[in-house]
Scaffold this active site. Structure first.
Site, mmCIF file in Angstrom:
data_model
loop_
_atom_site.group_PDB
_atom_site.id
_atom_site.type_symbol
_atom_site.label_atom_id
_atom_site.label_comp_id
_atom_site.label_asym_id
_atom_site.label_seq_id
_atom_site.Cartn_x
_atom_site.Cartn_y
_atom_site.Cartn_z
ATOM 1 N N GLU A 206 59.655 31.327 37.963
ATOM 2 C CA GLU A 206 59.496 29.927 37.323
ATOM 3 C C GLU A 206 58.248 30.180 36.411
ATOM 4 O O GLU A 206 58.045 29.138 35.981
ATOM 5 C CB GLU A 206 59.726 28.666 38.268
ATOM 6 N N ASP A 243 55.642 22.425 46.671
ATOM 7 C CA ASP A 243 57.209 22.670 47.496
ATOM 8 C C ASP A 243 56.849 23.822 48.478
ATOM 9 O O ASP A 243 56.803 24.967 48.271
ATOM 10 C CB ASP A 243 58.005 23.090 46.211
ATOM 11 N N GLU A 286 57.101 18.863 49.148
ATOM 12 C CA GLU A 286 58.460 19.004 49.250
ATOM 13 C C GLU A 286 58.968 19.780 50.319
ATOM 14 O O GLU A 286 58.264 20.853 50.558
ATOM 15 C CB GLU A 286 58.961 19.407 47.765
ATOM 16 N N ASP A 313 64.506 18.003 49.521
ATOM 17 C CA ASP A 313 65.181 18.868 48.413
ATOM 18 C C ASP A 313 66.468 19.668 49.271
ATOM 19 O O ASP A 313 67.334 18.805 49.282
ATOM 20 C CB ASP A 313 64.302 19.901 47.734
ATOM 21 N N LYS A 338 69.065 17.395 41.634
ATOM 22 C CA LYS A 338 69.516 18.536 40.946
ATOM 23 C C LYS A 338 70.950 18.314 40.736
ATOM 24 O O LYS A 338 71.643 18.158 41.605
ATOM 25 C CB LYS A 338 69.161 19.757 41.610
ATOM 26 N N ARG A 367 66.365 24.352 38.359
ATOM 27 C CA ARG A 367 66.462 25.450 39.014
ATOM 28 C C ARG A 367 65.541 26.767 38.881
ATOM 29 O O ARG A 367 65.081 26.706 37.771
ATOM 30 C CB ARG A 367 67.877 25.835 39.357
HETATM 31 P P1 PGA Z 1 65.742 26.853 43.521
HETATM 32 O O1 PGA Z 1 64.417 26.300 43.998
HETATM 33 O O2 PGA Z 1 66.211 26.482 42.332
HETATM 34 O O3 PGA Z 1 65.463 28.549 43.640
HETATM 35 O O4 PGA Z 1 66.536 26.278 44.672
HETATM 36 C C1 PGA Z 1 63.770 25.306 43.515
HETATM 37 C C2 PGA Z 1 63.471 24.098 44.494
HETATM 38 O O5 PGA Z 1 63.264 24.471 45.625
HETATM 39 O O6 PGA Z 1 63.015 23.179 44.044
HETATM 40 ZN ZN ZN Z 2 62.483 22.540 46.520
#
Ligand code: PGA
Ligand code: ZN
Length: 431
Positions: A206, A243, A286, A313, A338, A367
């Protein structure tokens, strides 16, 4: 002129920020308006999420989406033609019924997400409005507090450290633009610190710096140094948000820290995290416990929920019923939203609204696998979510989203209100 209807739906394979195939859906309305939607992809996924449909096999690591695109064309498109694009709930109900499974695995959460978002975009285009305005209506709109990653970890960095996201928020920023400027200084300082220590090894999925640390706590220490080096006071100008993504290393109430070669039980793990909350200016945390550890969430939120935001989450998977249940037992005080975890726009919105009803913080999130698509920024502002999480301050699939929020904040002018730390009701008491 008669009201527009959905005239056609097509799908194409495009590529995400990890170079993997994903689905872009395109809706054409009878009035000529076009809407596109793209499915992002997670790497640390909750087991109750909508399941993406992937081809499997050896080609493209099994990630190809040809089968999902084939059913989009053969089944989803005929079912949507003639429907009212302004009836998002009706379209989404049709998608859910057509799929017919609990976890959307038959047609694929990726196909449904892309199509549902494309319908929403087409409706906004038909009205000639930006998506955020189509959703928010006239009047004031809330510009979200950004949570921005400085170090990546967990599943986004080969599990180099256990904790997935080391993020910052800027509690004193007066605007989104100012929050980004503060973040830019800290990101730059963090990069310099890594370079000086010989630890600079590029970035994780990310865009946060690759975490070449020897313990999880060393990452927190480096983050504090970066905040100071950038000229800010930790806890006052810049606070920390984590997180943990604990489902990745916790099971049956036990938590296995591979970096530190330690295994802790639920209480030991809670003490470990609470120690961090005592020593560092952490305002939000998180998934501190694994998705199967409701008891851990409950005890932890009861212990620290008055001074920090505790977000579900993987634990809540953008599911309104799970948010309601968590509200009843006070096992979190915030929900991550999400769209592709739920599989449709309407279900994601319902989860966000359930969070709001419960007095939770609500965070619209990207994501780890993303594209240049900026729809989630519009959702965060259009729904008045108050918080936005899209990863770090590098790589254009991330920057496109921060930059879009800047444009919207500017367009709003005096009609925009920056959420600031008020968007984190529990953490705000502490700061
Ligand atoms: P992911 O992680 O998009 O790889 O699932 C993002 C998160 O955990 O917030
Ligand atoms: Zn998360």
């Amino acid at each position: 002129m008669s009201e527009p209807v959905i005239q056609s739906l097509s799908g194409r394979r495009i590529w995400d920020s990890r170079g993997r195939p994903t689905i872009e859906a395109e809706i054409l309305l009878s009035d000529g308006a076009v809407g596109r939607g793209v499915a992002p992809a997670g790497a640390s996924r909750g087991s109750r999420e909508a399941v993406d449909k992937r081809d499997g096999g050896a080609r493209l690591g099994g990630y190809d989406v040809k089968n999902a695109l084939a059913s989009l064309r053969a089944e989803i498109a005929p079912a949507l033609i003639g429907l009212d694009p302004f009836d998002q709930a009706g379209v989404d109900a049709r998608l859910i019924a057509l799929d017919g499974t609990e976890n959307k695995s038959r047609l694929g959460g990726n196909a449904l997400t892309a199509v549902s978002l494309a319908v929403l975009q087409a409706a906004a285009a038909s009205r000639g409005l930006p998506l955020w305005r189509h959703l928010s209506g006239e009047g004031e709109a809330l510009v979200p507090l950004p949570e921005i990653q400085i170090f990546g970890g967990g599943a986004h960095a080969g599990r180099r450290v256990d904790i997935q996201d080391f993020m910052i928020v800027a509690p004193r920023a007066k605007s989104f633009a100012e929050a980004l400027e503060i973040t830019a200084e800290v990101y730059l300082a963090a990069g310099r610190i890594m370079a000086e220590r010989g630890l600079l090894q590029g970035v994780a999925d990310e865009g946060g710096f690759w975490p070449s640390f020897s313990s999880n706590e060393e990452a927190l220490e480096a983050l504090i140094r970066a905040i100071e080096k950038a000229g800010f006071t930790p806890g006052e100008d810049v606070a920390i948000s984590l997180d943990v993504a604990a489902s990745e290393f916790g099971r049956d109430g036990r938590y296995k820290l591979s970096l530190e070669s330690r295994e802790l039980d639920r209480d030991g793990w809670a003490d470990y995290l609470t120690g961090w909350l005592d020593r560092y200016p952490i305002v939000s945390i998180e998934d501190p416990f694994a998705e199967d550890d409701g008891e851990g969430f409950k005890r932890f939120t009861q212990a620290v929920g008055a001074r920090a935001q505790v977000i579900g989450d993987d634990y809540l998977v953008t599911n309104a019923a799970r948010v309601d249940a968590a509200a009843a037992e006070k096992s979190v005080n915030a929900v991550l939203v999400k769209v592709n975890q739920a599989g449709t726009v309407s279900e994601a919105r319902a989860a966000c609204e359930a969070g709001r009803r419960a007095g939770f913080g609500t965070i619209v999130s990207a994501r780890s696998g993303e594209t240049e698509d900026v729809a989630i920024v519009h959702l965060a502002i259009g729904w008045g979510a108050g918080q936005l999480k899209v990863g770090s301050f590098a790589r254009s699939e991330r920057m496109a989203k921060w930059n879009e929020a800047l444009r919207i904040e500017e367009a709003l002018g005096s009609k925009g209100r920056f959420a600031g730390l008020d968007a984190m009701p529990f953490a705000a008491k502490r700061a």
